[in-house]
Each structure stands twice: as structure tokens, then as C-alpha cells.
Design an enzyme around this catalytic site. Structure first.
Site, PDB file in Angstrom:
ATOM      1  N   GLU A 542       0.803  -1.224   0.000  1.00 29.14           N
ATOM      2  CA  GLU A 542       0.000   0.000   0.000  1.00 29.14           C
ATOM      3  C   GLU A 542       0.832   1.269   0.000  1.00 29.14           C
ATOM      4  O   GLU A 542       0.304   2.363   0.114  1.00 29.14           O
ATOM      5  CB  GLU A 542      -1.019  -0.013   1.151  1.00 29.14           C
ATOM      6  CG  GLU A 542      -0.445  -0.258   2.514  1.00 29.14           C
ATOM      7  CD  GLU A 542      -1.505  -0.305   3.620  1.00 29.14           C
ATOM      8  OE1 GLU A 542      -2.670   0.027   3.373  1.00 29.14           O
ATOM      9  OE2 GLU A 542      -1.122  -0.663   4.740  1.00 29.14           O
ATOM     10  N   ASP A 566      -5.020   2.927   0.470  1.00 29.05           N
ATOM     11  CA  ASP A 566      -3.832   3.735   0.743  1.00 29.05           C
ATOM     12  C   ASP A 566      -2.943   3.829  -0.481  1.00 29.05           C
ATOM     13  O   ASP A 566      -2.365   4.881  -0.749  1.00 29.05           O
ATOM     14  CB  ASP A 566      -3.051   3.149   1.929  1.00 29.05           C
ATOM     15  CG  ASP A 566      -3.638   3.616   3.245  1.00 29.05           C
ATOM     16  OD1 ASP A 566      -3.975   4.808   3.342  1.00 29.05           O
ATOM     17  OD2 ASP A 566      -3.792   2.796   4.158  1.00 29.05           O
TER      18      ASP A 566
HETATM   19  C1  PEP Z   1      -6.138  -0.169   2.177  1.00 29.42           C
HETATM   20  O1  PEP Z   1      -5.391   0.776   2.484  1.00 29.42           O
HETATM   21  O2  PEP Z   1      -6.455  -0.454   0.999  1.00 29.42           O
HETATM   22  C2  PEP Z   1      -6.703  -1.020   3.228  1.00 29.42           C
HETATM   23  C3  PEP Z   1      -7.394  -2.093   2.934  1.00 29.42           C
HETATM   24  O3  PEP Z   1      -6.522  -0.651   4.523  1.00 29.42           O
HETATM   25  P1  PEP Z   1      -7.307   0.538   5.298  1.00 29.42           P
HETATM   26  O4  PEP Z   1      -8.457   0.955   4.427  1.00 29.42           O
HETATM   27  O5  PEP Z   1      -7.743  -0.033   6.604  1.00 29.42           O
HETATM   28  O6  PEP Z   1      -6.232   1.552   5.420  1.00 29.42           O
HETATM   29 MG    MG Z   2      -4.437   0.877   4.394  1.00 33.81          MG
END
Ligand code: PEP
Ligand code: MG
Length: 655
Positions: A542, A566
Site C-alpha cells: 500500500e 492507501d
Molecule cells: C487499504 O489501504 O487499501 C486497506 C485495505 O486498509 P485501510 O483501508 O484499513 O487503510
Molecule cells: Mg491501508
């Protein structure tokens, strides 16, 4: 008489340990004070004690004066020297522990017609229903000075209102139906309502000629400001608790009821400037037809909760949310981000038709619940669920989830007013493993940062919390917290289907350091004779850095899970919570798609599983592209699972 000591209470005298300390102090007749850095406060007021912000390992002095001073000092020093004082996993969080929602943002101008607004399309689906405006009304005092003859009656009226609020809270606490989380909130608020610092301040103001409502508003604001001024995120959040209690007392004085989400009518559209993720999570979600909010963005936690419950949502309207204050009926389109206030006959008919079509589509999708999506070449694509609590297991199973591709552990930490114990975490992870066996359950280690402070971890003030001390960075700097989670995961891994992944990885050393800690934890558990087992360790992809070192990472981990939420914000340099840059925050942008492709190529070349757990994993238009890139696992909100299975089945049929 006084004695000094070093505080050993785990994480210091934050709310619950402070309340217990006060309870203990109140058991003695003597006047008792706690002194820190030369400042003395009554040990019989939890508000004052919390404001002293006593931390673990700080020196304090207990001072007592009275017949039982020796006993009081003995007992209170014993409490302060006990690391386990106040530690009890059954104690949930007090109010305000929820992750703070994003700050207000200005949104693009309205574009959806005369009575239409446009915001961020945060959770798909269409809905039309009565407006349920959640704008708690402002409360004002009488604005006149009391005559001397009125003062004692006004003080009595104030005490009667406090008693009524406490009685209401006691009744709520006596209900079996109250969840542990709700119980903690109510208990913390009741403590504040009864606190001498609030009642003393209000009495003083009434004696000065203020009416009770004005006095409560002023006193609550003063105490809340004190909480806001302390250099401690957890205590800052208590300011909201004080305001909430003051508001309850004022409402009793006015003979009014508060606006409560409990009473939301079936199918209503919830309209709010801002609503805490925690408040929404415990609202009667089955009755909510749609959500429209001034704050929030597509990947804010309100959006994630709405999506996981299949509730259409349009967020990020900014100040234009005020245009909905007087709406009677609202139509929302969560696909396009449109909100229509008091729709005309034609619009109503259009929405009613679309709602019906969506219901028919849902009914048609139900057959995919039990389908195992298989491609023409025999590859099975695992369609798994993203969840954040045990309460969501049922929705995931009902949707036909093939395991959990992302268990967000943050809520576990946010729900409690102290860090969750190893035992409690091990039980939670084991419950998940058992619920989804034989499918895998991928638990993500704590992914928290300065944007969502939690009790028990002090975050530095950061200009850019999203680029700061979050996720794996924070965990590696706090091995005490991280090892507790890793030990719990090793214990739950005896069930055979637990996998673990690390968030925010941007350097290979983060994986290596984690492995050292995992081995240390395993050795400790072995030495203690505690049953445990190894787990597959993977990473979330990410950050742009993780994409660029994916070939190196792939040699050292068991799987990749692409976090597109992210990854998109970091690749595009566009804040995921900011509606003004929502257009740039697009996973389908070629820059993001090529980052995903690079990741898939590296994972496939190394022979490891490549999955995706960002919200894009549920998009029917992108699923075929991801599958062709080589992804074999897609994890998403439960509400998207059946449609994803259908999309993959259609790909297989096309060959
Ligand atoms: C993401 O960043 O795609 C993810 C699944 O984590 P979060 O949305 O909890 O940051
Ligand atoms: Mg994330």
C-alpha cells in the site's frame, strides 16, 4: 501525612483507573489529595484526577488528612504501585474513544439540479426515504440573572436534573441488552455527571446569579477546555464526554429529549454534519436506508461501515449539509454521489423504480452465495470479507465469504480504554479462525496512527499523520504492544487457518524485524508451555515503496495483499479523506493500475499468493483486470461479495 511513590498502574491514571482510584479514596473519611509536579488535586474527583494526567512511571505523592489517613495512604499507594490496577478487559471504552472522523472539508459546488447536491459517492446503492436529521439542537441558558430568592431553588433543580440523568444511565446499565462497549460509555458518562468538579463549578455559578442551564453550559465548557489543553490525545477526547454530560443535564432541565439514533424510522435517510464511526456502528443499522454527511470521504470509516452493511452513502458535502436541515424526504444515489431534497413526483418514481431494480438484483445475486468462483483454467479465486469485529462475522457468512482477507484489528484497540490484553486478543482471533475454518483468516496487525489516537499509546503531534508514525512503524517502535499482538496470533494459529499481514510496509527491514519478534514470542510461549503454532506472514502493498521493492519482498513473505485505499492516495498524492481531491483518488488511474500490475508480476514470479483487500477488490469493472493480472484472492465488504462472485463466474463462462 503524605507518602510518595512511582506510579506502576499500566498506562497511568487514565479514565477507568482514575475512577477506581477515586472510589477507593471516597471509602475514607480523610481529605485525600494526589500531588504531581507540585500540583495537588482532590483524590475524590475523577475529573480532577484525570486532568492531572498521571502517567505510568511518574512520581506522585498521596497526601491525607483525617482520622483514617494512615489507612487511606496505605491503600492508595498500594493501588498506584499495582501495574494491574484498572486493567480489566471487560471494561470497555468510555465515550469518545471512537476514531475521530476527518476534519471538515470544503466540497465541490453543488451540481445536481435545483434541489440536488453532489458529494462523494461513498457507498453504492440508491434509496429514498424520510429524512432523519441528526443535528443535536444548540442549547442556550435563560440569559437573565437570578434573584437571591431563586438561587436555592435553582440549585435544587440542578441536583434533581443530575439525579435524573444518573438514574437514566443506571437504568441503561441495568439492561442486559447493552453491549460491553455501550456499557463502558454510559458508565464513564455517569461518573462525570456525579463528579464534584462539575457539580461544584455549577453550584458556584448559580450562587453567582446564573440560571442552571447557563451554569451547566459554562462549567462543562470550562472543564472540557481543561481536557482539551492537556498534552494527551486520550484526555483531549474526554472533552466530548463532558459536553455530552452537560447536554444531558440541560435537556432534563428543559424537559426535552435528545435526538437519538435509536428512534430512526425504518428506511430513513440519516443526515448529519458529522457522525462518529463508533456511533454509527452501534446504531440500528438495519433500519437506516441511507447516510448523508457533511464530513467523510470514500474510504473513511463511516463509508466502510455503510458499505459493509449495504447502506447507500453520500459523504463530504461540507457546509452544504445544512441545506438538508429542513428536508422531509431525501433521495440518494450512492453510485453517483447525488442527494435530492424533497424529490418531485417524477424523481420519486425514478428512485422507487431503481430501488426495486436493486432489490431484484440482490435477489438474483443470492444464488452466488455458495458458488466457488473458478476460472476456465481451473484457478479458484477466493472471494473473502473485510471485517473489523466479531459482530460482522454473520454478515460475511450470510454473503458467502470464503474466509477473511482483512481483519482490521484497530477497532479491538479503539473499543477499549486501555490496550487489549493478550488473552482477549487470542480469544478474538481464535473465534474468527473457528468461524471461517477451513478458509483462511488474514489478520492485519495494528494499523493505527496519529489520525486515530487510541488509549494507551501516545502519538506525537504530526503535520502529516498519514505519512507519519503509523502501522508497522509504530508497532516496531513499541514492541511491548506489538509482541502482545504477535503472541496472541501465535496462540490463535493453533487452529491452522490464521495468516498475518503487516500494514504500511515500506522497507524490507520491517519484515525482518517482525520475524525476529515473532521468533522471540514463539520462544517465550514455548518456554511457558503455552500452545501455539507458526503462521504465514504476508505484507500489504500500500505504499509506492512496497510496489518498487515487491520482487525483494516476495522472496521473504508468504503473500501480498494490495491495499488500494492507501496505495491510491500515496501513488496519486491525494488524501483519501479529502473530497476536493476525490477525482484524483481514483484506483482506475493508469498510475495506480500499473503499480498493481507491477506488484502482481513480482508476486506471481515468486510463486506467492497475490490478493487485494482495498475497496477496489469489489469493483465489477476492475475484477476481470485484476484476475488477469494474476490475483487469486479478492477481499471486500460483505455487501460486494455476491456480485464479485457473479463477475468471476461470467469471466469463466466467457473462457
Ligand atoms: C487499504 O489501504 O487499501 C486497506 C485495505 O486498509 P485501510 O483501508 O484499513 O487503510
Ligand atoms: Mg491501508
Amino acid at each position: 501525612m503524605e507518602r510518595s511513590t512511582i506510579v506502576r498502574v499500566h498506562e497511568g491514571l487514565h479514565a477507568r483507573p482514575a475512577t477506581r482510584f477515586v472510589k477507593l479514596a471516597k471509602g475514607f473519611e480523610s481529605d485525600v489529595e494526589l500531588v504531581k509536579d507540585g500540583k495537588a488535586v482532590s483524590a475524590k474527583s475523577s475529573v480532577k484526577l484525570m486532568l492531572l494526567a498521571v502517567k505510568e512511571n511518574q512520581e506522585v505523592t498521596v497526601r491525607a488528612n483525617g482520622a483514617d489517613a494512615i489507612e487511606a495512604i496505605e491503600a492508595l499507594i498500594g493501588y498506584l504501585e499495582n501495574p494491574k490496577a484498572g486493567l480489566d478487559d471487560e471494561d470497555p471504552q468510555p465515550a469518545g474513544d471512537a476514531a475521530p472522523e476527518p476534519a471538515a472539508v470544503s466540497a465541490p459546488a453543488a451540481t445536481a439540479g435545483a434541489n440536488g447536491l453532489r458529494g462523494v459517492a461513498a457507498s453504492e446503492g440508491v434509496a429514498i426515504g424520510p429524512a432523519f436529521a441528526h443535528y443535536p439542537p444548540d442549547i442556550a441558558g435563560q440569559g437573565r440573572m437570578l434573584q437571591d430568592s431563586e438561587i436555592s431553588g435553582e440549585i435544587d433543580r440542578f441536583h434533581a436534573a443530575v439525579a435524573a440523568v444518573q438514574a437514566r444511565m443506571d437504568r441503561a446499565l441495568a439492561q442486559d441488552s447493552l453491549s460491553a462497549g455501550d456499557r463502558g460509555i454510559v458508565a464513564a458518562l455517569r461518573d462525570i455527571a456525579a463528579d464534584d468538579s462539575l457539580t461544584g463549578e455549577v453550584e458556584g455559578l448559580i450562587k453567582g446569579g446564573n440560571d442552571a442551564i447557563s451554569a451547566v453550559i459554562t462549567a462543562a465548557s470550562t472543564i472540557a477546555a481543561d481536557f482539551s489543553a492537556v498534552d494527551d490525545h486520550y484526555l483531549n477526547a474526554r472533552a466530548d464526554d463532558v459536553h455530552a454530560v452537560g447536554r444531558q443535564i440541560c435537556l432534563v432541565l428543559l424537559g426535552q429529549d435528545d435526538v437519538s439514533l435509536e428512534n430512526i424510522p425504518q428506511g430513513a435517510i440519516l443526515i448529519a454534519d458529522d457522525i462518529g464511526a463508533w456511533d454509527l456502528a452501534r446504531a440500528p443499522l438495519k433500519r437506516i436506508g441511507g447516510v448523508v454527511c457533511g464530513h467523510g470521504g470514500a474510504t473513511s470509516h463511516i463509508a466502510i461501515i455503510a458499505r459493509s452493511h449495504g447502506i447507500p452513502a453520500v459523504l463530504g458535502l461540507g457546509d452544504r449539509i445544512n441545506a438538508l436541515r429542513t428536508a422531509r424526504e431525501v433521495a440518494i444515489d450512492g453510485n453517483g454521489g447525488h442527494v435530492i431534497i424533497d424529490p418531485d413526483v417524477a424523481t420519486r418514481a425514478d428512485f422507487a423504480g431503481r430501488v426495486e431494480a436493486a432489490a431484484n438484483e440482490r435477489a438474483g445475486l443470492a444464488v452466488f452465495k455458495t458458488v466457488t468462483p473458478k476460472l476456465a483454467d481451473g484457478r479458484i479465486i477466493e472471494v473473502a470479507a473485510n471485517i473489523g469485529s466479531l459482530e460482522e462475522i454473520e454478515a460475511a457468512q450470510e454473503a458467502g465469504a470464503m474466509g477473511v482477507g482483512l481483519f482490521r484489528t484497530e477497532l479491538l484497540f479503539m473499543r477499549h480504554m486501555h490496550l487489549p490484553s493478550e488473552d482477549m486478543q487470542a480469544e478474538t482471533y481464535a473465534a474468527l479462525a473457528k468461524a471461517f475454518a477451513p478458509y483462511p483468516v488474514i489478520v492485519r496487525t495494528l494499523d493505527i496512527g496519529g489520525d486515530k489516537p487510541i488509549a494507551g499509546i501516545e502519538f506525537p503531534d504530526e503535520e502529516n499523520p498519514f505519512l507519519g508514525w503509523r502501522g508497522i512503524r509504530m508497532c516496531l517502535d513499541r514492541p511491548d504492544i506489538f509482541k502482545r499482538q504477535l503472541r496472541a496470533l501465535l496462540r490463535a494459529a493453533v487452529h491452522g487457518n490464521i495468516k498475518v499481514m503487516l500494514p504500511m510496509v515500506s522497507d524490507i527491514s520491517e519484515v525482518r524485524q517482525t520475524r525476529v519478534l515473532v521468533e522471540e514470542c514463539a520462544a517465550e510461549l514455548r518456554g511457558e508451555g503455552v500452545p501455539h503454532a507458526a503462521f504465514d506472514l504476508g505484507v500489504m502493498i500500500e505504499t509506492p515503496a512496497a510496489v518498487l521493492i515487491a520482487p525483494v519482498l516476495a522472496k521473504e513473505v508468504a503473500f501480498f495483499s494490495i491495499g488500494t485505499n492507501d496505495l491510491t492516495q500515496y501513488i496519486m498524492a491525494a488524501d483519501r479523506l479529502n473530497p476536493t481531491v476525490a477525482k484524483l483518488n481514483d484506483v482506475a488511474n493508469p498510475a495506480v493500475m500499473s503499480a498493481i500490475e507491477l506488484t502482481a508480476r513480482a508476486g506471481v514470479a515468486a510463486g506467492i499468493m497475490v490478493g487485494m483487500c482495498g475497496e477496489a477488490a469489489g469493483r465489477p469493472d476492475l475484477i476481470p483486470v485484476f484476475v488477469k493480472m494474476g490475483l487469486t484472492e479478492l477481499s471486500m465488504s460483505p455487501a460486494s461479495i455476491q456480485r464479485a462472485k457473479k463477475t468471476i463466474a461470467a469471466m469463466a463462462a466467457e473462457g
